[in-house]
Design a protein around this motif. Structure first.
Motif, PDB file in Angstrom:
ATOM      1  N   PRO A  93       0.810  -1.225   0.000  1.00 37.67           N
ATOM      2  CA  PRO A  93       0.000   0.000   0.000  1.00 37.67           C
ATOM      3  C   PRO A  93       0.842   1.273   0.000  1.00 37.67           C
ATOM      4  CG  PRO A  93      -0.763  -1.572   1.665  1.00 37.67           C
ATOM      5  CD  PRO A  93       0.580  -2.033   1.206  1.00 37.67           C
ATOM      6  N   THR A  94       2.097   1.167   0.384  1.00 34.87           N
ATOM      7  CA  THR A  94       3.009   2.306   0.378  1.00 34.87           C
ATOM      8  C   THR A  94       4.435   1.778   0.284  1.00 34.87           C
ATOM      9  OG1 THR A  94       3.650   4.349   1.528  1.00 34.87           O
ATOM     10  CG2 THR A  94       3.237   2.404   2.888  1.00 34.87           C
ATOM     11  N   ALA A 300      -4.993  -2.982  -6.377  1.00 31.73           N
ATOM     12  CA  ALA A 300      -5.871  -2.818  -5.210  1.00 31.73           C
ATOM     13  C   ALA A 300      -5.019  -2.626  -3.961  1.00 31.73           C
ATOM     14  CB  ALA A 300      -6.775  -4.036  -5.063  1.00 31.73           C
ATOM     15  N   ILE A 301      -4.975  -1.401  -3.435  1.00 28.96           N
ATOM     16  CA  ILE A 301      -4.200  -1.118  -2.224  1.00 28.96           C
ATOM     17  C   ILE A 301      -5.026  -0.404  -1.164  1.00 28.96           C
ATOM     18  CG2 ILE A 301      -1.989  -1.066  -3.443  1.00 28.96           C
ATOM     19  CD1 ILE A 301      -2.190   2.013  -3.375  1.00 28.96           C
ATOM     20  N   ASN A 302      -6.256   0.030  -1.495  1.00 26.51           N
ATOM     21  CA  ASN A 302      -7.084   0.723  -0.505  1.00 26.51           C
ATOM     22  C   ASN A 302      -8.555   0.546  -0.835  1.00 26.51           C
ATOM     23  OD1 ASN A 302      -7.622   2.474  -2.664  1.00 26.51           O
ATOM     24  ND2 ASN A 302      -6.091   3.959  -2.010  1.00 26.51           N
ATOM     25  N   ARG A 303      -9.390   1.023   0.038  1.00 25.06           N
ATOM     26  CA  ARG A 303     -10.827   0.996  -0.174  1.00 25.06           C
ATOM     27  C   ARG A 303     -11.488   2.011   0.750  1.00 25.06           C
ATOM     28  NH1 ARG A 303     -14.480  -3.508   0.656  1.00 25.06           N
ATOM     29  NH2 ARG A 303     -15.904  -1.714   0.663  1.00 25.06           N
ATOM     30  N   ILE A 304     -12.796   2.275   0.491  1.00 25.05           N
ATOM     31  CA  ILE A 304     -13.585   3.156   1.349  1.00 25.05           C
ATOM     32  C   ILE A 304     -14.199   2.302   2.455  1.00 25.05           C
ATOM     33  CG2 ILE A 304     -15.427   4.859   1.451  1.00 25.05           C
ATOM     34  CD1 ILE A 304     -13.066   5.611  -0.345  1.00 25.05           C
ATOM     35  N   VAL A 305     -14.027   2.753   3.717  1.00 22.88           N
ATOM     36  CA  VAL A 305     -14.534   2.026   4.881  1.00 22.88           C
ATOM     37  C   VAL A 305     -15.398   2.973   5.707  1.00 22.88           C
ATOM     38  CG1 VAL A 305     -13.946   0.688   6.931  1.00 22.88           C
ATOM     39  CG2 VAL A 305     -12.466   0.588   4.917  1.00 22.88           C
ATOM     40  N   THR A 306     -16.564   2.482   6.109  1.00 23.62           N
ATOM     41  CA  THR A 306     -17.446   3.257   6.993  1.00 23.62           C
ATOM     42  C   THR A 306     -17.076   2.972   8.436  1.00 23.62           C
ATOM     43  OG1 THR A 306     -19.257   3.110   5.383  1.00 23.62           O
ATOM     44  CG2 THR A 306     -19.831   3.697   7.644  1.00 23.62           C
ATOM     45  N   MET A 307     -16.704   4.025   9.171  1.00 24.67           N
ATOM     46  CA  MET A 307     -16.452   3.914  10.616  1.00 24.67           C
ATOM     47  C   MET A 307     -17.620   4.591  11.330  1.00 24.67           C
ATOM     48  SD  MET A 307     -14.399   2.695  12.872  1.00 24.67           S
ATOM     49  CE  MET A 307     -15.250   2.539  14.442  1.00 24.67           C
ATOM     50  N   THR A 308     -18.465   3.794  11.985  1.00 20.48           N
ATOM     51  CA  THR A 308     -19.690   4.319  12.555  1.00 20.48           C
ATOM     52  C   THR A 308     -20.009   3.609  13.862  1.00 20.48           C
ATOM     53  OG1 THR A 308     -22.022   4.784  12.049  1.00 20.48           O
ATOM     54  CG2 THR A 308     -21.125   2.691  11.263  1.00 20.48           C
ATOM     55  N   GLY A 309     -21.215   3.887  14.366  1.00 18.92           N
ATOM     56  CA  GLY A 309     -21.617   3.285  15.633  1.00 18.92           C
ATOM     57  C   GLY A 309     -21.305   4.199  16.794  1.00 18.92           C
ATOM     58  N   ASN A 310     -20.762   3.614  17.844  1.00 14.81           N
ATOM     59  CA  ASN A 310     -20.527   4.351  19.094  1.00 14.81           C
ATOM     60  C   ASN A 310     -19.160   5.058  19.078  1.00 14.81           C
ATOM     61  OD1 ASN A 310     -21.593   5.056  21.665  1.00 14.81           O
ATOM     62  ND2 ASN A 310     -20.156   3.640  22.648  1.00 14.81           N
ATOM     63  N   VAL A 311     -18.989   5.933  18.060  1.00 14.43           N
ATOM     64  CA  VAL A 311     -17.774   6.745  17.964  1.00 14.43           C
ATOM     65  C   VAL A 311     -18.178   8.216  17.968  1.00 14.43           C
ATOM     66  CG1 VAL A 311     -16.369   5.019  16.777  1.00 14.43           C
ATOM     67  CG2 VAL A 311     -17.810   6.571  15.444  1.00 14.43           C
ATOM     68  N   VAL A 312     -17.194   9.056  18.190  1.00 13.71           N
ATOM     69  CA  VAL A 312     -17.483  10.490  18.307  1.00 13.71           C
ATOM     70  C   VAL A 312     -17.912  11.071  16.974  1.00 13.71           C
ATOM     71  CG1 VAL A 312     -16.495  12.742  18.877  1.00 13.71           C
ATOM     72  CG2 VAL A 312     -15.882  10.725  20.242  1.00 13.71           C
ATOM     73  N   LYS A 313     -17.234  10.724  15.886  1.00 16.85           N
ATOM     74  CA  LYS A 313     -17.492  11.339  14.592  1.00 16.85           C
ATOM     75  C   LYS A 313     -17.583  10.259  13.518  1.00 16.85           C
ATOM     76  CE  LYS A 313     -14.184  13.593  12.677  1.00 16.85           C
ATOM     77  NZ  LYS A 313     -13.134  14.587  12.354  1.00 16.85           N
ATOM     78  N   GLN A 315     -17.880   8.491  10.098  1.00 19.55           N
ATOM     79  CA  GLN A 315     -17.466   9.023   8.803  1.00 19.55           C
ATOM     80  C   GLN A 315     -16.927   7.892   7.927  1.00 19.55           C
ATOM     81  OE1 GLN A 315     -14.562  12.134   9.205  1.00 19.55           O
ATOM     82  NE2 GLN A 315     -14.687  12.781   7.053  1.00 19.55           N
ATOM     83  N   ASN A 316     -16.839   8.179   6.630  1.00 18.23           N
ATOM     84  CA  ASN A 316     -16.226   7.247   5.685  1.00 18.23           C
ATOM     85  C   ASN A 316     -14.795   7.685   5.401  1.00 18.23           C
ATOM     86  OD1 ASN A 316     -18.323   5.199   4.395  1.00 18.23           O
ATOM     87  ND2 ASN A 316     -19.407   7.121   4.776  1.00 18.23           N
ATOM     88  N   PHE A 317     -13.879   6.699   5.356  1.00 19.00           N
ATOM     89  CA  PHE A 317     -12.463   6.982   5.154  1.00 19.00           C
ATOM     90  C   PHE A 317     -11.923   6.128   4.020  1.00 19.00           C
ATOM     91  CE2 PHE A 317     -13.386   7.905   9.572  1.00 19.00           C
ATOM     92  CZ  PHE A 317     -12.742   9.114   9.798  1.00 19.00           C
ATOM     93  N   GLU A 318     -10.970   6.705   3.296  1.00 26.12           N
ATOM     94  CA  GLU A 318     -10.211   5.929   2.321  1.00 26.12           C
ATOM     95  C   GLU A 318      -9.005   5.354   3.048  1.00 26.12           C
ATOM     96  OE1 GLU A 318      -8.562   6.239  -2.269  1.00 26.12           O
ATOM     97  OE2 GLU A 318      -9.283   8.027  -1.227  1.00 26.12           O
ATOM     98  N   VAL A 319      -8.988   4.050   3.214  1.00 21.34           N
ATOM     99  CA  VAL A 319      -8.041   3.394   4.115  1.00 21.34           C
ATOM    100  C   VAL A 319      -7.141   2.455   3.318  1.00 21.34           C
ATOM    101  CG1 VAL A 319      -7.814   2.014   6.217  1.00 21.34           C
ATOM    102  CG2 VAL A 319      -9.818   3.486   5.896  1.00 21.34           C
ATOM    103  N   LEU A 320      -5.844   2.488   3.618  1.00 23.21           N
ATOM    104  CA  LEU A 320      -4.903   1.538   3.027  1.00 23.21           C
ATOM    105  C   LEU A 320      -5.110   0.159   3.654  1.00 23.21           C
ATOM    106  CD1 LEU A 320      -1.605   3.647   3.050  1.00 23.21           C
ATOM    107  CD2 LEU A 320      -3.127   3.246   1.108  1.00 23.21           C
ATOM    108  N   PHE A 321      -5.013  -0.878   2.829  1.00 20.96           N
ATOM    109  CA  PHE A 321      -5.110  -2.231   3.357  1.00 20.96           C
ATOM    110  C   PHE A 321      -3.950  -2.471   4.327  1.00 20.96           C
ATOM    111  CE2 PHE A 321      -7.088  -3.307  -0.963  1.00 20.96           C
ATOM    112  CZ  PHE A 321      -8.361  -3.039  -0.486  1.00 20.96           C
TER     113      PHE A 321
END
Length: 641
Positions: A93-94, A300-313, A315-321
């Motif tokens: 990924p890097t 393929a080195i990354n993807r969009i991931v939804t971080m949700t639930g019982n967190v402060v903010k 949001q969707n992030f583009e995350v490296l595998f």
């Protein structure tokens, strides 16, 4: 009220209504919790201190590692190549250094460790030399083959290698491409935000996939709770051979077979694939990855991931595998104090993660921070009341209550007869069960047991088949040996027949030779007897002559008379006859010896009278020879007189 607002919004934006959508049986509508993570745009996650890349991130065989500890790698460089047909590559990924290749805990329902490659970034993020592809002017087969090394898999959660889905088997031609943008599970919004912000790239990816499949038309299915995404996709695909269809928000409309039924009113048989009827289904994120691979050469080195639930903010992030989960949690403002655990996937089909250090993989479309107020602990299961709500909710038209009884009682054959393996484990039956029975868990248990039994039966059948082959081989070899022996015996008899005739003739000849030899021996034995008689007669005559000589000396007159008597013609004739007989006997004996020697030489036998004789016989032979010498001397003396 929300449905009315969404319907009006779709009409205003020119999006196709759901009048041409065909509803499937069952389904549920849980609270979606999607609005929390769609208020902010997609963010780029910061580079973590290390990246842990599991080799098992897809369906099929794990790839073969190409690097070693201490190697320096560039961004996009292949770290593990696909092994076998159903496999996918792993890329860096890097840029950085490989610091470990070892077993580490991965995001999996088992919670067990697996082989991983650990990469420590160098902070430079240096790309390797990328090679974009002119997909419009390149052979389709070459394009599909190149996808094998891209590492792209189904990013909707199935993680099936993409190059496999683009291979047509020749039995059926794909005429319709269905783009799955339903995203029916609660909390997950990665595809929604992707369509909102990158709809142009998504449409270009759809064009590439449609070109590779040779599909004549394309339908994009989007749930009606995503009006902004539906509007963006409708605008992007204007004047193209594509159509956006809005489907009702009903779980599990995101299942491939359910979506095909919704959009095309086609029921895929349980023993066939969608490609058997000319339909192929792709996820939104997958076609975007295909576009970036051919357009920019990016694997393929990354993807969009939804971080949700019982967190402060949320949001969707583009995350490296390979990014640790804790980095994603920190980017979302951190988890709240009452967070109990984390779920990967949606609340209906997802699973609990073992800890916060597990890496983000290709299958991680959503991470939910769970809390007691969001996910209430299920109460103890009560007995089934046979209300049949599970049957009403089942989207596959199964009988969940019957499957439950069969699974619970380990009656696996009956469960199989009731099409247990058609269950997609969507969780609708568990969701509506008033007795709080974890029905899906029972089905998973029964499936695993049936699979284990099938494998054991297959192994036993294979062992039995191998044993049958072994016994057949032994029997065949035994028959071949018997046949060879019979053939050899037959050939021996055929060869022995003329040999036996020859042997019989040789035996007859040998017998004749033996008889002739015996005759010769008898003759030779009788010859000394005749000779002895002649010698005795000669001795007697000598004695008589001596006596006569003595008498003559005493009486001259008598001597003269005796001499005269001795010299009579009869005496002379007798002496001459004795001499001739003796010579004839000697000549006959010599001829018999020669004949005996010749016969013995022809028969390959030594004469019995010259070889291997005893001492007594040899003494007799010597005595005979001595007599012969005496007779010879006497004869010679007589001739000289």
């Amino acid at each position: 009220m929300n449905a009315i607002i969404n319907f009006a919004s779709n009409l205003i934006r020119g999006v196709s209504s759901n009048k041409d959508v065909f509803k499937f049986n069952g389904g549920v509508h849980p609270q979606d919790h999607k609005a929390e993570s769609t208020t902010l745009p997609i963010a780029q996650l910061a580079m973590p201190e290390k990246l842990t890349l599991p080799l098992r991130q897809h369906v099929g065989y794990i790839p073969k590692v190409l690097v070693q500890v201490g190697d320096s790698v560039l961004k996009g460089q292949m770290l593990a190549e696909p092994e076998g047909t159903v496999s996918a590559a792993i890329h860096a990924p890097t840029s950085g250094t490989i610091t470990a290749i070892s077993e580490q805990v991965i995001p999996h329902p088992s919670g067990l460790p697996d082989m991983c490659i650990t990469l420590t970034p160098d902070g430079k993020d240096t790309w390797m030399q990328l090679q974009p592809t002119d997909w419009r002017n390149t052979d389709k087969k070459a394009l599909v083959d190149s996808l094998r090394s891209s590492g792209i898999v189904g990013l909707g959660g199935a993680t099936f290698p993409t190059h496999i889905k683009l291979r047509t088997n020749g039995k059926s031609n794909v005429h319709t491409l269905v783009i799955n943008a339903a995203e029916c599970e609660p909390y997950i919004t990665c595809d929604d935000m992707l369509m909102r912000e990158r709809s142009d790239q998504v449409i270009k990816g759809i064009e590439i996939v449609q070109h590779l499949l040779g599909a004549e038309k394309c339908i994009i299915g989007i749930e009606d709770n995503k009006p902004l995404a539906a509007s963006a996709m409708t605008t992007a695909c204007a004047n193209k051979a594509m159509q956006v269809k809005v489907v009702p928000t009903l779980y599990p409309s995101g299942d491939a077979r359910r979506l095909i039924h919704l959009l095309l009113d086609i029921e895929i048989p349980n023993d066939k694939r969608s490609t058997d009827v000319g339909i192929q289904v792709f996820n939104i994120a997958t076609v975007l990855a295909v576009y970036r691979y051919f357009e920019f050469g990016e694997p393929a080195i990354n993807r969009i991931v939804t971080m949700t639930g019982n967190v402060v903010k949320p949001q969707n992030f583009e995350v490296l595998f390979g990014t640790p989960l804790q980095s994603l949690i920190a980017a979302a403002g951190g988890a709240k104090a009452d967070t109990t655990h984390y779920i990967m996937g949606g609340p209906m089909m997802g699973f609990d993660l073992p800890n916060e250090q597990v890496p983000i993989t290709k299958a991680a479309n959503c991470i939910i921070a769970a809390a007691p107020d969001l996910f209430v602990a299920p109460p103890p299961a009560m007995p089934c009341i046979r209300c049949a709500r599970c049957a009403d909710a089942c989207p596959v038209n199964l009988q969940p209550q019957e499957l439950y009884w069969f699974s619970k009682s380990d009656n696996f054959e009956k469960a199989r007869d009731y099409n247990l393996f058609d269950c997609i484990e969507c969780g609708c039956c568990t969701y509506v069960c008033p007795s709080d029975i974890p029905l899906v868990q029972y089905y998973r248990y029964a499936k695993s047991e049936i699979i284990a039994l099938d494998k054991a039966k297959e192994a036993a059948d294979l062992a039995r088949e191998r044993n049958d082959f072994r016994l057949a081989r032994i029997e065949r070899e035994k028959s071949e040996r018997v046949q060879k022996h019979a053939e050899r015996a037959q050939a021996g008899k055929a060869e022995a027949k003329p040999a036996e005739t020859s042997a019989m003739e040789a035996t007859k000849e040998q017998h004749s030779a033996k008889q002739e030899t015996a005759t010769n021996v008898e003759t030779a034995t009788s010859a000394p007897t005749d000779k002895q008689a002649a010698i005795a007669a000669a001795i007697a005559r000598a004695k008589a002559q001596k006596l006569a000589t003595a008498n003559a000396a005493e009486s001259p007159t008598d001597n003269v008379a005796a001499t005269e008597i001795a010299k009579t013609p009869e005496v002379e004739a007798a002496e001459l006859k004795a001499k001739q007989d003796k010579q004839a006997l000697i000549a006959a004996a010599i001829e018999r010896a020669k004949a005996q020697k010749l016969a013995a030489a022809q028969a390959g036998l030594a004469p019995k009278n010259v070889e291997n004789v005893s001492a007594a016989v040899q003494a007799e032979i010597n005595e005979t020879d001595a007599l012969r010498e005496k007779v010879k001397l006497a004869t010679e003396n007589k001739k000289s007189e």
